[in-house]
Scaffold this active site. Structure first.
Site, PDB file in Angstrom:
ATOM      1  N   ASN A  62       0.837  -1.196   0.000  1.00 55.64           N
ATOM      2  CA  ASN A  62       0.000   0.000   0.000  1.00 55.64           C
ATOM      3  C   ASN A  62       0.875   1.251   0.000  1.00 55.64           C
ATOM      4  OD1 ASN A  62       0.562  -0.886   2.653  1.00 55.64           O
ATOM      5  ND2 ASN A  62      -1.115   0.284   3.527  1.00 55.64           N
ATOM      6  N   GLU A  64       0.381   5.169   0.670  1.00 52.32           N
ATOM      7  CA  GLU A  64      -0.554   6.174   1.188  1.00 52.32           C
ATOM      8  C   GLU A  64      -0.181   7.585   0.765  1.00 52.32           C
ATOM      9  OE1 GLU A  64      -0.985   5.395   5.405  1.00 52.32           O
ATOM     10  OE2 GLU A  64      -2.159   3.590   4.980  1.00 52.32           O
ATOM     11  N   CYS A  73      -4.105   0.655  -2.416  1.00 53.42           N
ATOM     12  CA  CYS A  73      -3.949  -0.577  -1.643  1.00 53.42           C
ATOM     13  C   CYS A  73      -2.867  -1.449  -2.284  1.00 53.42           C
ATOM     14  CB  CYS A  73      -5.249  -1.369  -1.633  1.00 53.42           C
ATOM     15  SG  CYS A  73      -6.581  -0.617  -0.698  1.00 53.42           S
ATOM     16  N   GLU A  75      -3.027  -4.597  -3.091  1.00 56.74           N
ATOM     17  CA  GLU A  75      -3.535  -5.484  -4.149  1.00 56.74           C
ATOM     18  C   GLU A  75      -3.547  -4.772  -5.503  1.00 56.74           C
ATOM     19  OE1 GLU A  75      -4.800  -4.857  -1.182  1.00 56.74           O
ATOM     20  OE2 GLU A  75      -6.159  -6.433  -0.486  1.00 56.74           O
ATOM     21  N   CYS A 112     -10.373  -4.792   0.140  1.00 55.88           N
ATOM     22  CA  CYS A 112     -11.462  -3.809   0.158  1.00 55.88           C
ATOM     23  C   CYS A 112     -12.281  -3.932  -1.130  1.00 55.88           C
ATOM     24  CB  CYS A 112     -10.891  -2.395   0.300  1.00 55.88           C
ATOM     25  SG  CYS A 112     -10.204  -1.735  -1.225  1.00 55.88           S
ATOM     26  N   CYS A 115     -10.499  -3.120  -4.448  1.00 53.19           N
ATOM     27  CA  CYS A 115      -9.555  -4.172  -4.872  1.00 53.19           C
ATOM     28  C   CYS A 115     -10.293  -5.397  -5.381  1.00 53.19           C
ATOM     29  CB  CYS A 115      -8.617  -4.540  -3.725  1.00 53.19           C
ATOM     30  SG  CYS A 115      -7.455  -3.211  -3.360  1.00 53.19           S
TER      31      CYS A 115
HETATM   32  N1  THU Z   1      -5.243  -1.610   2.547  1.00 52.89           N
HETATM   33  C1  THU Z   1      -4.671  -2.402   1.601  1.00 52.89           C
HETATM   34  O1  THU Z   1      -3.592  -2.107   1.076  1.00 52.89           O
HETATM   35  N2  THU Z   1      -5.322  -3.531   1.240  1.00 52.89           N
HETATM   36  C2  THU Z   1      -6.469  -3.987   1.823  1.00 52.89           C
HETATM   37  O2  THU Z   1      -6.936  -5.045   1.449  1.00 52.89           O
HETATM   38  C3  THU Z   1      -7.105  -3.212   2.878  1.00 52.89           C
HETATM   39  C4  THU Z   1      -6.517  -1.880   3.163  1.00 52.89           C
HETATM   40  C5  THU Z   1      -4.523  -0.402   2.964  1.00 52.89           C
HETATM   41  C6  THU Z   1      -5.115   0.910   2.553  1.00 52.89           C
HETATM   42  C7  THU Z   1      -4.528   1.840   3.595  1.00 52.89           C
HETATM   43  O3  THU Z   1      -3.239   2.242   3.159  1.00 52.89           O
HETATM   44  C8  THU Z   1      -4.384   0.978   4.815  1.00 52.89           C
HETATM   45  O4  THU Z   1      -4.457  -0.372   4.370  1.00 52.89           O
HETATM   46  C9  THU Z   1      -5.435   1.220   5.868  1.00 52.89           C
HETATM   47  O5  THU Z   1      -6.703   1.143   5.338  1.00 52.89           O
END
Ligand code: THU
Length: 162
Positions: A62, A64, A73, A75, A112, A115
């Site tokens: 991920n 941010e 994310c 994925e 999520c 994704c």
């Molecule tokens: N996140 C992911 O990378 N993948 C997921 O399946 C769920 C959430 C990340 C997004 C964000 O950077 C952090 O987790 C918190 O939500």
């Protein structure tokens, strides 16, 4: 009125030695990716690894942003990298894992909605199920395809006017 039940099957592995070597390798790749995540705001570091039909493993984490919707994310980072670099190669499996705020392997994780939708597109595009391996603190959950994670999905078929 008629009620319809939609069932999904999840194979739960509490003993990881029961997993195939290729799946363990993919989970290990996802764990390595999680360590490289850029997650200064949530502290939740996620790693994903895709195994492609040509044997290549592609990873993502991920990423941010101070403006939160801008981030990606793990994925989708992995999936889009695969799509950009191997546009004609189907993904066969994806492993996802996370490290929580305290730096411990996260207790629960599931992709999520964005994704799931992105993975569904790849699954339908290549007409090839993508196995999903969710690596958490206590166990690994394995689903045979992404469609299971998106019941009553919206997909390209919805756009074909009939
Ligand atoms: N996140 C992911 O990378 N993948 C997921 O399946 C769920 C959430 C990340 C997004 C964000 O950077 C952090 O987790 C918190 O939500």
């Amino acid at each position: 009125m008629e009620k319809k039940e939609i069932k999904i099957t999840v194979a739960r592995y509490t003993d990881l030695t029961e997993l195939a070597e290729a799946d363990l390798q993919l989970i290990e790749a996802a764990r390595e990716m999680a360590k490289k995540a850029y997650a200064p705001y949530s502290g939740f570091k996620v790693g994903a690894a895709l195994r492609l039909a040509n044997g290549t493993i592609v990873g993502g984490s991920n990423q941010e942003n101070a403006s939160s919707p801008v981030g990606s994310c793990a994925e989708r980072t992995a999936l889009f990298w695969a799509g950009a670099n191997f546009p004609d190669t189907a993904p066969l499996s994806i492993a996802v894992t996370a490290i929580d705020q305290s730096g411990v392997h996260a207790a629960c994780l599931s992709p999520c909605g964005l994704c799931r939708q992105s993975l569904l597109e790849a699954e339908m595009r290549f007409k090839q199920p993508i196995r999903v391996l969710l690596d958490t603190r206590e166990h690994v959950d394995v689903l045979d395809d992404v469609k299971s994670l998106v019941p009553l999905s919206f997909d390209g078929n919805s756009l074909i006017s009939g």
